[in-house]
Design an enzyme around this catalytic site. Structure first.
Site, PDB file in Angstrom:
ATOM      1  N   CYS A 120       0.874  -1.170   0.000  1.00 48.37           N
ATOM      2  CA  CYS A 120       0.000   0.000   0.000  1.00 48.37           C
ATOM      3  C   CYS A 120       0.910   1.219   0.000  1.00 48.37           C
ATOM      4  O   CYS A 120       2.095   1.101   0.310  1.00 48.37           O
ATOM      5  CB  CYS A 120      -0.895   0.014   1.242  1.00 48.37           C
ATOM      6  N   CYS A 122      -0.015   4.122   1.770  1.00 50.08           N
ATOM      7  CA  CYS A 122      -0.343   5.070   2.847  1.00 50.08           C
ATOM      8  C   CYS A 122       0.734   5.177   3.914  1.00 50.08           C
ATOM      9  O   CYS A 122       0.883   6.227   4.536  1.00 50.08           O
ATOM     10  CB  CYS A 122      -1.698   4.750   3.474  1.00 50.08           C
ATOM     11  N   CYS A 130      -3.797   6.181   0.302  1.00 43.35           N
ATOM     12  CA  CYS A 130      -3.281   4.891  -0.178  1.00 43.35           C
ATOM     13  C   CYS A 130      -2.852   4.914  -1.641  1.00 43.35           C
ATOM     14  O   CYS A 130      -2.539   3.872  -2.214  1.00 43.35           O
ATOM     15  CB  CYS A 130      -4.328   3.808   0.053  1.00 43.35           C
ATOM     16  N   LYS A 195     -12.200  -4.948   2.099  1.00 39.75           N
ATOM     17  CA  LYS A 195     -11.631  -4.098   3.148  1.00 39.75           C
ATOM     18  C   LYS A 195     -12.531  -2.887   3.317  1.00 39.75           C
ATOM     19  O   LYS A 195     -12.751  -2.120   2.381  1.00 39.75           O
ATOM     20  CB  LYS A 195     -10.217  -3.674   2.749  1.00 39.75           C
ATOM     21  N   ARG A 205      -3.147   3.613  12.509  1.00 33.77           N
ATOM     22  CA  ARG A 205      -2.708   4.851  11.862  1.00 33.77           C
ATOM     23  C   ARG A 205      -1.778   5.638  12.764  1.00 33.77           C
ATOM     24  O   ARG A 205      -0.903   6.351  12.282  1.00 33.77           O
ATOM     25  CB  ARG A 205      -3.919   5.661  11.419  1.00 33.77           C
ATOM     26  N   LYS A 248     -11.549  -7.739   6.106  1.00 34.57           N
ATOM     27  CA  LYS A 248     -10.966  -6.866   7.114  1.00 34.57           C
ATOM     28  C   LYS A 248     -11.889  -5.691   7.381  1.00 34.57           C
ATOM     29  O   LYS A 248     -12.343  -5.087   6.422  1.00 34.57           O
ATOM     30  CB  LYS A 248      -9.616  -6.372   6.580  1.00 34.57           C
ATOM     31  N   SER A 274      -6.130  -3.362  14.407  1.00 33.94           N
ATOM     32  CA  SER A 274      -5.602  -2.658  15.579  1.00 33.94           C
ATOM     33  C   SER A 274      -6.689  -2.254  16.563  1.00 33.94           C
ATOM     34  O   SER A 274      -6.528  -2.413  17.773  1.00 33.94           O
ATOM     35  CB  SER A 274      -4.822  -1.427  15.112  1.00 33.94           C
ATOM     36  N   TYR A 313      -2.586  -9.096  16.256  1.00 36.90           N
ATOM     37  CA  TYR A 313      -1.521  -8.601  17.131  1.00 36.90           C
ATOM     38  C   TYR A 313      -1.430  -9.441  18.406  1.00 36.90           C
ATOM     39  O   TYR A 313      -0.497  -9.267  19.181  1.00 36.90           O
ATOM     40  CB  TYR A 313      -1.752  -7.121  17.462  1.00 36.90           C
TER      41      TYR A 313
HETATM   42  C1  PBG Z   1      -2.756  -0.015   4.800  1.00 36.57           C
HETATM   43  C2  PBG Z   1      -3.323  -0.808   5.896  1.00 36.57           C
HETATM   44  C3  PBG Z   1      -4.093  -0.396   6.989  1.00 36.57           C
HETATM   45  C4  PBG Z   1      -4.280  -1.509   7.786  1.00 36.57           C
HETATM   46  C5  PBG Z   1      -3.661  -2.576   7.151  1.00 36.57           C
HETATM   47  N1  PBG Z   1      -3.079  -2.126   5.971  1.00 36.57           N
HETATM   48  C6  PBG Z   1      -4.566   0.945   7.356  1.00 36.57           C
HETATM   49  C7  PBG Z   1      -5.678   1.576   6.649  1.00 36.57           C
HETATM   50  O1  PBG Z   1      -6.186   1.087   5.648  1.00 36.57           O
HETATM   51  O2  PBG Z   1      -6.039   2.666   7.074  1.00 36.57           O
HETATM   52  C8  PBG Z   1      -5.004  -1.546   9.090  1.00 36.57           C
HETATM   53  C9  PBG Z   1      -4.523  -2.577  10.036  1.00 36.57           C
HETATM   54  C10 PBG Z   1      -4.957  -2.381  11.437  1.00 36.57           C
HETATM   55  O3  PBG Z   1      -5.766  -1.505  11.773  1.00 36.57           O
HETATM   56  O4  PBG Z   1      -4.471  -3.158  12.259  1.00 36.57           O
HETATM   57  N2  PBG Z   1      -3.661   0.518   3.913  1.00 36.57           N
END
Ligand code: PBG
Length: 324
Positions: A120, A122, A130, A195, A205, A248, A274, A313
């Site tokens: 990605c 981002c 992204c 996602k 983030r 996700k 997360s 995690y």
């Molecule tokens: C990258 C990405 C993200 C996550 C995984 N890959 C962040 C997002 O899309 O904002 C989130 C993982 C997490 O919250 O543990 N794009």
């Protein structure tokens, strides 16, 4: 057959009988760890919003890779956090960038460990979106070649799997073509296919310093109100050449995990993100939820919904408690 002939409690009476009747089991081999990698040396920097998770510098990864392999986990997902971010996320596809060095360090220390590279922009862009960001929007088609390059760089560095998480249209096909052109036809793609634009990514983030500076991700990530659209996204990514699929976040999307399991026969992943982690940790810290039962139940629920593998995690914590 009804009560009194039918007595479901017969199979719940003792631990051995409960074990006999158990439908779903979870072992370390079902779990994938996730790691944040930063520049510098000897860095193990705790992430405030994710108690128990740290950002590690590349020199720490050899030992970490061996630990993860010794615990019997299925693999590890890597996120790079560069010292320098720019508009086009160039360090994400720099062969000497933090993510490429991280992959090499882990594979050198534990060649048998499955290393998955999150693909990605981002984490690498100064605006935090992204993809290529212009006039308040992410430009889909300008982003595709950058993602494809990131995937090739990660695979050349030794990543066993590349996992695009950007949600651009057509990215799986673009990545597949680029990998094949670079003679990396054996590298599988795990697509973050369904996602959602979820509030549960908040702590990530902070960890990756990747919150968008303006706007949000709703122009490319999915609306949490939609389920049929997720099935379409999953099907599209399979057609484009994804080898494995992901849903996700996990706990807010157990219905999607179940629907995906029923419809698709490829390995199915779910990401306990997360916010799911931090929410549980916060309640445990306050004594409102009981650890580790709440943690194990959260992971088991994702498996029971139909995910083959869970990215979490809690992976190391779970594995330490359930060593074979
Ligand atoms: C990258 C990405 C993200 C996550 C995984 N890959 C962040 C997002 O899309 O904002 C989130 C993982 C997490 O919250 O543990 N794009």
């Amino acid at each position: 057959m009804a009560f009194p002939e039918h007595r479901p409690r017969r199979l719940r009476r003792t631990p051995a009988l409960r074990d006999l009747a158990r439908e779903t089991r979870l072992s370390p081999a079902d779990l994938v760890d996730a790691l944040f990698v930063v520049e510098g040396s000897a860095v193990r920097e705790p992430i405030g919003s994710m108690p128990g998770v740290s950002r590690l510098s590349v020199d720490q990864l050899g030992d970490e890779a061996k630990r993860i392999a010794d615990l019997g986990l299925a693999g590890v997902m890597l996120f790079g956090i560069p010292a320098h971010k720019d508009a086009r996320g160039t360090s994400g596809y720099d062969p000497d960038g933090v993510i490429a060095r991280a992959i090499r360090a882990m594979k050198r220390a534990a060649p048998e460990l499955v290393v998955i590279a999150d693909i990605c922009l981002c984490e690498y862009t100064d605006h935090g979106h992204c993809g290529v960001y212009e006039n308040g929007e992410v430009d889909n088609d300008q982003t595709l070649p950058l993602l494809a390059r990131s995937a090739v760089v990660a695979a050349e560095a030794g990543a066993d799997v590349v996992a695009p998480s950007d949600m651009m249209d057509g990215r799986v096909a673009a990545i597949r073509r680029a990998l094949d052109a670079a003679k990396l036809e054996a590298t599988p793609i795990l697509s973050y296919a369904a996602k959602y634009a979820s509030a549960f990514y908040g702590p990530f983030r902070e960890a990756a310093e990747s919150a968008p500076k303006s706007g949000d991700r709703r122009g490319y990530q999915m609306d949490p109100a939609n389920a049929r659209e997720a099935l379409r996204e999953l099907a599209t990514d399979l057609e484009e050449g994804a080898d494995m699929l992901m849903v996700k976040p996990a706990m807010p999307c157990l219905d999607i995990v179940r629907a995906a399991r029923e419809r698709f026969d490829v390995p199915l992943f779910a990401y306990q993100v997360s916010g799911e982690y931090s929410m549980l940790q916060a309640a445990i810290e306050r004594g409102w939820l009981e650890a580790p039962r709440a943690v194990d139940e959260s992971l088991l629920a994702i498996r029971r919904a139909g995910a083959d593998r869970v990215i979490s995690y809690f992976a190391k914590d779970f594995a330490r408690r359930h060593r074979g």
